[in-house]
Design an enzyme around this catalytic site. Structure first.
Site: not given
Ligand code: ATP
Ligand code: MG
Length: 707
Positions: A34-35, A221-222, A252, A598
């Site tokens: 997402k981020t 975000d969040e 979350q 995490r």
């Molecule tokens: P959270 O819910 O904990 O905030 P999130 O959904 O925001 O998580 P991110 O932090 O954006 O997730 O991504 C999680 C990990 O996966 C990061 O290390 C990111 O670089 C990696 N990632 C995300 N998308 C891809 C992708 N398409 N290919 C490879 N790595 C990815």
């Molecule tokens: Mg995130």
């Protein structure tokens, strides 16, 4: 030229990034990117020319997250990212408010009050209204005002029904007075930043329109942890362009206690019927076992949207679920394992985190890290640097050495006992002139006279109180002495009376201090220990283990994560269960889910069969959350991984207090080791090796494991 970051996205992520016009909700589980989507979408908007940097507003949960996102975007496109509106809700709202401050009666150089100033102001108002600050602690009053502000309610919007019963019916009136005082001071508190923005936007269509024209793309975000005021702010800004992209995970949502409304996210599609909703299901962060455990756990929550998550990553290692005899061994076990991971496992310290449920739980891990010379960093303050710990330790220092002027000044009027700046200055003058410590100077003033009668009385009481404790230094056990000090000084009560999460955390820290003191032979040894612990805090070139609460870990990721203290009575937090029942339990479970997700590669969840609380051993039961982890994803540890540490199997059942049998070997804090010779309900008859036969409550002894 194709944008290189698009290649680093999976199809639904790419769809989100390339969706430029119209409302968009990305609703998906932890670690699904997402981020990353937000970051790439921002880069893509600028790169394709869909928006100029100053047209984009990106809201993150912390300033640190905003900085990181800015760096990432700069890496991707190197454009004028400085011009993007990056920041937290508060930071962005402050920026807007500075420009239009006059509208709400402020000037552009208004002050933003910190929490201390805010409390001082509330207290002044309470006193001006002849209200008893013991019965109505300022922190509680401030919290009521904050909750209204979270809901976007200025005093004129609070319904009398809602306010009627609070603070003896005075709450709304106090709130109105508080707002007036803020204006008179040309100041605002954190909540005001958003509320004043709302007032400006709603009262001045031209100003709102200018922002709506300028900010054409908004990203949040969040989103699951936004409150009503934040939701309204976003909604107004996005009204014209409708280019609003929010990302979040209902699983979350962990800030309900601070006014967050997960409904903001759940209702997104109702408010924006044309919204596109994208779900991301591939998790890129964690191994299969970690993800499986997290999914299995969160499935126990009823109020959730429900999602599927998968990973193309290997199953990896199972989650290590490790039991320890007691809290100290648990902390030592974690420290030992961290040493092994860094020395043999090739992990760097900064990729390892220990996440605790309550701030007071960092203490035992800090001690273990110091012992093992493991550099560590606490997000927030280190245990012995926390305000309430410094205050309590100042009392102890003064007891041990009455010439300790720094300690004297710190606590002479904490809690307030009528000894204000003037009296303190007088004492200082006398002490300096007579070359005495302030404590001795204070005694001299009392003999010589010179203070006003009230101050004389208060100072006499204070000095007598200290002298009284000093007399007991040799007779009373040091933990009992600290309990007495905290009680008689009114220091513990000062925090207990303030029924806010913040104050409750401080009470927990003070109780933890009593426990810590009990692990030292005497007061002197403890004070020396603290002095040494506080010293030599330098950054380590090899990185530092991160130690923080689960709440602070939101959005972050680490190769290795330790989740200790998973016991009933600690996690889920009994307070949350008491206050919010089932909803509270579900919020606690989401917190557990945040913790588990995490971890990238390795996850350790641990618990202790018994813990010292106030110097007494208490037997705990394993957290119900451990029982909710699907067995196929966990491995119950023997002493192999947590080197040298043995664990009871099923600590919960083998340590219930009626479970003693004749012949069991036990340990008692005061009498040492002994054998159980009779069991009568909760009472045990024990033949102690040194102290002979005694009858005791089972809850006061600890079983000594048969090795
Ligand atoms: P959270 O819910 O904990 O905030 P999130 O959904 O925001 O998580 P991110 O932090 O954006 O997730 O991504 C999680 C990990 O996966 C990061 O290390 C990111 O670089 C990696 N990632 C995300 N998308 C891809 C992708 N398409 N290919 C490879 N790595 C990815
Ligand atoms: Mg995130």
């Amino acid at each position: 030229m194709t944008a290189k970051w698009l290649d680093a996205l999976n199809p639904p992520q790419r769809e989100a990034v390339e969706h430029i016009d119209g409302p968009l909700l990305v609703l998906s589980g932890a670690g699904t990117g997402k981020t990353r989507v937000l970051t790439c979408r921002l880069a893509n908007l600028i790169f394709t020319g869909a928006a100029q940097p100053w047209n984009i507003l990106a809201v993150t949960f912390t300033n640190k997250a905003a900085r990181e996102m800015r760096e990432r975007v700069a890496d991707l496109i190197g454009a004028d990212v400085e011009k993007v509106w990056f920041g937290t809700f508060h930071a962005l709202a402050a920026r807007i408010l500075r420009r239009h401050a006059e509208i709400v009666g402020l000037t552009p150089n208004f002050t933003i009050l910190d929490a201390d100033d805010q409390l001082r102001l509330v207290k002044q108002i309470l006193i001006a209204n002849n209200m008893d600050v013991k019965r109505f602690p300022p922190r509680m009053v401030a919290a009521i005002i904050e909750r209204w502000k979270d809901k976007g309610l200025m005093p004129d919007k609070v319904s009398s029904g809602e306010a009627g019963h609070l603070l003896g019916g005075r709450a709304l009136d106090l709130y109105a007075q508080y707002q007036q005082r803020l204006l008179a001071l040309n100041a605002c508190d954190f909540g005001d930043l958003l509320l004043h923005n709302l007032t400006i936007f709603m009262g001045h269509a031209d100003i709102l329109a200018s922002y709506q024209t300028r900010i054409t793309h908004i990203m949040v975000d969040e989103y699951q942890d936004s409150n009503v005021a934040q939701y309204l702010w976003i909604r107004l800004l996005a009204q014209k362009s409708r280019n609003l992209c929010c990302v979040g995970d209902d699983d979350q949502s962990i800030y309900g206690w601070r006014g967050a409304e997960v409904e903001n996210m759940l209702r997104f599609a109702e408010i924006y019927p044309d919204a596109k909703t994208i779900r991301l299901e591939e998790n890129y962060r964690s191994t299969g076992h970690i993800l499986g455990a997290a999914s299995g756990l969160i499935a126990h929550n009823h109020s959730r949207l429900g999602k599927t998550l998968y990973t193309a990553d290997a199953q990896g290692e199972k989650i290590h679920v490790c039991g320890f005899w007691d809290g100290m061994r648990e902390a030592q076990g974690v420290a030992t394992e961290i040493l092994a991971l860094t020395q043999q496992g090739g992990h760097s310290l900064s990729e390892i985190a220990v996440l605790v449920r309550a701030g007071s739980q960092t203490r035992e891990f800090e001690e273990a890290f110091i012992r093992e010379k493991i550099p560590y960093r606490v997000v927030g303050a280190k245990f012995y640097e926390r305000l309430e710990i410094r205050d309590a330790v100042a009392y102890l220092r003064l007891l041990a050495q009455s010439a300790d002027d720094l300690a004297f000044e710190r606590i002479i009027n904490t809690p307030a006992r009528g000894l204000g700046a003037k009296t303190i200055e007088q004492i200082r003058r006398v002490a300096r002139a007579a070359k005495l410590s302030m404590f001795a100077g204070a005694q001299k003033i009392l003999v010589d006279g010179g203070l006003k009668p009230a101050a004389h009385r208060y100072l006499t009481a204070f000095i007598d109180m200290i002298l009284g404790w000093q007399k007991q230094l040799d007779t009373l056990h040091h933990t009992a002495l600290l309990e007495l000090v905290l009680e008689q000084s009114g220091y513990m009560a000062m925090w207990q009376n303030e029924k806010t999460p913040d104050a409750e955390g401080r009470v927990e820290n003070l109780n933890e201090l009593i426990t810590a003191l009990g692990t030292f032979p005497d007061l002197r040894a403890f004070l020396d220990h603290i002095a040494l612990v506080m010293d030599g805090d330098t950054a380590s070139p090899g990185g530092e283990v991160m130690l923080m609460t689960l709440h602070a870990a939101k959005g972050l990721e680490f190769d290795v994560v330790f989740l200790p203290c998973w016991e009933e009575g600690a996690f889920p937090s009994p307070r949350t269960l008491d206050e919010k029942g089932m909803a509270g339990l579900e919020e606690e479970r989401r917190l557990a889910y945040v913790g588990i997700t995490r971890a990238r590669q390795k996850l350790y969840i641990s618990y202790a069969a018994s813990r010292r609380v106030h110097g007494l051993w208490q037997n705990g039961a394993v957290s119900r959350f451990i029982g909710e982890l699907p067995p196929e994803h966990i491995i119950e540890e023997s002493d192999q991984t947590m080197r040298g540490m043995r664990r009871p199997v099923n600590a919960a059942s083998s340590y219930s207090k009626n479970d003693y049998r004749i012949g069991d070997r036990i340990f008692h804090q005061k009498f040492g080791n002994g054998n159980v010779i009779a069991v009568d309900g909760d009472n045990l008859e024990v033949d102690f090796d040194k102290a002979g036969e005694k009858t005791l409550r089972a809850s006061f002894v600890k079983k000594v494991p048969k090795l």
